[in-house]
Design a protein around this motif. Sequence first.
Motif, PDB file in Angstrom:
ATOM      1  N   GLY A  15       0.814  -1.215   0.000  1.00  0.00           N
ATOM      2  CA  GLY A  15       0.000   0.000   0.000  1.00  0.00           C
ATOM      3  C   GLY A  15       0.845   1.260   0.000  1.00  0.00           C
ATOM      4  N   LEU A  16       1.859   1.277   0.863  1.00  0.00           N
ATOM      5  CA  LEU A  16       2.759   2.434   0.939  1.00  0.00           C
ATOM      6  C   LEU A  16       3.512   2.608  -0.371  1.00  0.00           C
ATOM      7  N   TYR A  17       3.989   1.509  -0.933  1.00  0.00           N
ATOM      8  CA  TYR A  17       4.722   1.579  -2.194  1.00  0.00           C
ATOM      9  C   TYR A  17       3.831   2.097  -3.329  1.00  0.00           C
ATOM     10  N   ASP A  18       2.566   1.669  -3.340  1.00  0.00           N
ATOM     11  CA  ASP A  18       1.641   2.151  -4.365  1.00  0.00           C
ATOM     12  C   ASP A  18       1.553   3.676  -4.346  1.00  0.00           C
ATOM     13  N   VAL A  19       1.422   4.234  -3.146  1.00  0.00           N
ATOM     14  CA  VAL A  19       1.278   5.684  -2.999  1.00  0.00           C
ATOM     15  C   VAL A  19       2.564   6.402  -3.417  1.00  0.00           C
ATOM     16  N   LEU A  20       3.705   5.909  -2.945  1.00  0.00           N
ATOM     17  CA  LEU A  20       4.982   6.567  -3.248  1.00  0.00           C
ATOM     18  C   LEU A  20       5.309   6.501  -4.741  1.00  0.00           C
ATOM     19  N   ALA A  31       2.925   8.708  -6.726  1.00  0.00           N
ATOM     20  CA  ALA A  31       3.204  10.132  -6.524  1.00  0.00           C
ATOM     21  C   ALA A  31       4.418  10.581  -7.326  1.00  0.00           C
ATOM     22  N   VAL A  32       5.474   9.775  -7.317  1.00  0.00           N
ATOM     23  CA  VAL A  32       6.672  10.125  -8.093  1.00  0.00           C
ATOM     24  C   VAL A  32       6.359  10.155  -9.587  1.00  0.00           C
ATOM     25  N   ALA A  33       5.560   9.186 -10.051  1.00  0.00           N
ATOM     26  CA  ALA A  33       5.175   9.146 -11.466  1.00  0.00           C
ATOM     27  C   ALA A  33       4.376  10.382 -11.845  1.00  0.00           C
ATOM     28  N   VAL A  34       3.511  10.846 -10.963  1.00  0.00           N
ATOM     29  CA  VAL A  34       2.732  12.061 -11.213  1.00  0.00           C
ATOM     30  C   VAL A  34       3.652  13.269 -11.355  1.00  0.00           C
ATOM     31  N   VAL A  35       4.630  13.379 -10.470  1.00  0.00           N
ATOM     32  CA  VAL A  35       5.568  14.509 -10.527  1.00  0.00           C
ATOM     33  C   VAL A  35       6.340  14.506 -11.838  1.00  0.00           C
ATOM     34  N   LEU A  36       6.840  13.344 -12.246  1.00  0.00           N
ATOM     35  CA  LEU A  36       7.565  13.240 -13.517  1.00  0.00           C
ATOM     36  C   LEU A  36       6.686  13.683 -14.682  1.00  0.00           C
ATOM     37  N   THR A  89       7.420   4.322 -16.983  1.00  0.00           N
ATOM     38  CA  THR A  89       6.378   4.049 -17.956  1.00  0.00           C
ATOM     39  C   THR A  89       5.021   4.472 -17.418  1.00  0.00           C
ATOM     40  N   CYS A  90       4.839   4.377 -16.113  1.00  0.00           N
ATOM     41  CA  CYS A  90       3.612   4.861 -15.493  1.00  0.00           C
ATOM     42  C   CYS A  90       3.470   6.366 -15.693  1.00  0.00           C
ATOM     43  N   SER A  91       4.571   7.084 -15.587  1.00  0.00           N
ATOM     44  CA  SER A  91       4.517   8.538 -15.797  1.00  0.00           C
ATOM     45  C   SER A  91       4.142   8.865 -17.238  1.00  0.00           C
ATOM     46  N   LEU A  92       4.582   8.036 -18.178  1.00  0.00           N
ATOM     47  CA  LEU A  92       4.181   8.232 -19.577  1.00  0.00           C
ATOM     48  C   LEU A  92       2.678   8.025 -19.735  1.00  0.00           C
ATOM     49  N   SER A  93       2.129   7.065 -19.000  1.00  0.00           N
ATOM     50  CA  SER A  93       0.689   6.824 -19.048  1.00  0.00           C
ATOM     51  C   SER A  93      -0.080   8.024 -18.511  1.00  0.00           C
ATOM     52  N   GLY A 121      -3.898  11.136 -11.279  1.00  0.00           N
ATOM     53  CA  GLY A 121      -3.013  10.365 -10.414  1.00  0.00           C
ATOM     54  C   GLY A 121      -3.690   9.924  -9.131  1.00  0.00           C
ATOM     55  N   VAL A 122      -4.470  10.823  -8.529  1.00  0.00           N
ATOM     56  CA  VAL A 122      -5.195  10.479  -7.296  1.00  0.00           C
ATOM     57  C   VAL A 122      -6.181   9.344  -7.561  1.00  0.00           C
ATOM     58  N   ILE A 123      -6.892   9.429  -8.695  1.00  0.00           N
ATOM     59  CA  ILE A 123      -7.870   8.383  -9.033  1.00  0.00           C
ATOM     60  C   ILE A 123      -7.169   7.048  -9.252  1.00  0.00           C
ATOM     61  N   VAL A 124      -6.052   7.079  -9.962  1.00  0.00           N
ATOM     62  CA  VAL A 124      -5.309   5.851 -10.240  1.00  0.00           C
ATOM     63  C   VAL A 124      -4.762   5.238  -8.958  1.00  0.00           C
ATOM     64  N   ILE A 125      -4.154   6.048  -8.108  1.00  0.00           N
ATOM     65  CA  ILE A 125      -3.596   5.532  -6.854  1.00  0.00           C
ATOM     66  C   ILE A 125      -4.703   4.954  -5.979  1.00  0.00           C
ATOM     67  N   ALA A 126      -5.850   5.643  -5.924  1.00  0.00           N
ATOM     68  CA  ALA A 126      -6.980   5.125  -5.160  1.00  0.00           C
ATOM     69  C   ALA A 126      -7.445   3.785  -5.722  1.00  0.00           C
ATOM     70  N   GLY A 127      -7.497   3.697  -7.061  1.00  0.00           N
ATOM     71  CA  GLY A 127      -7.886   2.436  -7.689  1.00  0.00           C
ATOM     72  C   GLY A 127      -6.907   1.326  -7.375  1.00  0.00           C
ATOM     73  N   THR A 128      -5.628   1.665  -7.355  1.00  0.00           N
ATOM     74  CA  THR A 128      -4.600   0.674  -7.040  1.00  0.00           C
ATOM     75  C   THR A 128      -4.765   0.138  -5.622  1.00  0.00           C
TER      76      THR A 128
END
Length: 488
Positions: free
Chosen positions: A135-140, A143-148, A293-297, A330-337
């Motif tokens: 769970g923690l890793y999903d959020v971190l 979040a990094v992918a969103v920033v990129l 690759t997540c940041s590209l998405s 990003g928030v929606i995706v992380i919540a879904g994850t």
Amino acid sequence: MQQRDSIVETRSFDHVPESERHGTVRTQVQFWFMVNATLITLFTGAVGPAMGLGLSWTLLAVVLGSVFGTLFQAFHGAQGPHMGLPQMIQSRVQFGSRGAVLPLAAATIVQFGFAIFFIQTASSSLAAITVDQIGLYDVLIGAVAVVLAIVGYNLLLRVEKFASYITLANLVLVTLAAVVVLPIGTMINNSAFEPVAFLAQFGAAATYQIAIAPIVSDYTRYLPSRTKGRAVSAAVFGGTLVSALWLESLGAALAIAMPDSDVITAIHDMGDSFGYGIGSVTMAVAVVACLITCSLSFYSGSVSFLSALEAFRTMKSTGKVRSVTIAIGGVIVIAGTLLLPADFLGAFTAFLSILGYFLIPWTAVNLTDYYIVRRGRYSITDILKPDGGIYGRWGVPGMISYALGFIAMVPFFSTAIYAGPVATALGGADIAFAVGLGISSCTYLLLTRRRDFSGEFDAVRAAPLNTLGEPQRSASASTDSMEGNIPV
């Protein structure tokens, strides 16, 4: 106007002027190599072996399918520098500004959907070498992918370039481990051939490559317009094909050698069996590759979303608009994850496959128009108008061609959620992509073959921004001078 030294990219659905173009074909090779250099690609190579196909036949199907699918992907690459636009907004020419909303919506959902898959894979890889804090890793990682993605293209290009060297070195070591640990010779000599399995593997490899088509121009549009289309297409083709073939071949070998393990666990165990911590290193590299690759998405998903929204509400592309869109996505995706169970991935990937079907008729219509019908002669000014300008709100030939191609594909669908009657008769082989490409392309050619484009091309020549050069041209410009700018 966005400055080259700006931290946050301001461009999204809009045109990139020549003053902001930069980059080389070589950097594109490294960029597209990394797009497929994730452990997720391993799954594609395991389709044939799961159905009883021997390694040699699986490798042949992977090569043939990947080459076929990458051709469509690569042809989109030349559109970027020629038009200076992201990929999906170009659909307004064929579908109209509002008619393009369906493929734009599909592209948006697919990109943000795949982001969930990338985050989960990265988190699982990290948990395999650290402690189980998924769970923690999903959020971190999210979040990094969103920033990129918010910082944008220039940072993504640099990060991908740096990561490509590390990933390449790791793949060499993993391949060496496979040769030493796995019974490659025995598996190659196994000539088990199942026609349905071969067809399924071919289709999986081809569809995996075609699925990248909706994002290609998003990352080639910053190249100078003088960049040759053939060179760009070759860079996209070579970069993404090499990583796809490499990872899918490893996935096939692992699926045959370790049928009771999923391919990600198998590659970890194989690396550790070889020694030198190769398995753990591979998991660490996988985290980085999936994160990027997540940041590209996130990046491409936001561009597609804004392209669709702008057809109904006029807006200006700014860094703030990009940032807010990516952050919300990003928030929606992380919540879904966090909310989706781990065993949901099987159904989820099938869901994404069905959404991918919505994009196959699109790529057929888009490429047929660009290379055969209008041959790259477009008014950028009109494409960017919410009402579609000379292209209108509803492009009837494109919409009809799209609809017929999609309907023709339905009996050939093959997913865990739904399997069409033809796919069932073929034992589950998925060849829907070939049907959709053929029907949509041929229909579009038939519907446009007698259309007189002379008036439209006069408007293109007179447009302030067009694919014939940014300065406005006289409506009396000769056809011969226009032809010299047609992409080849």
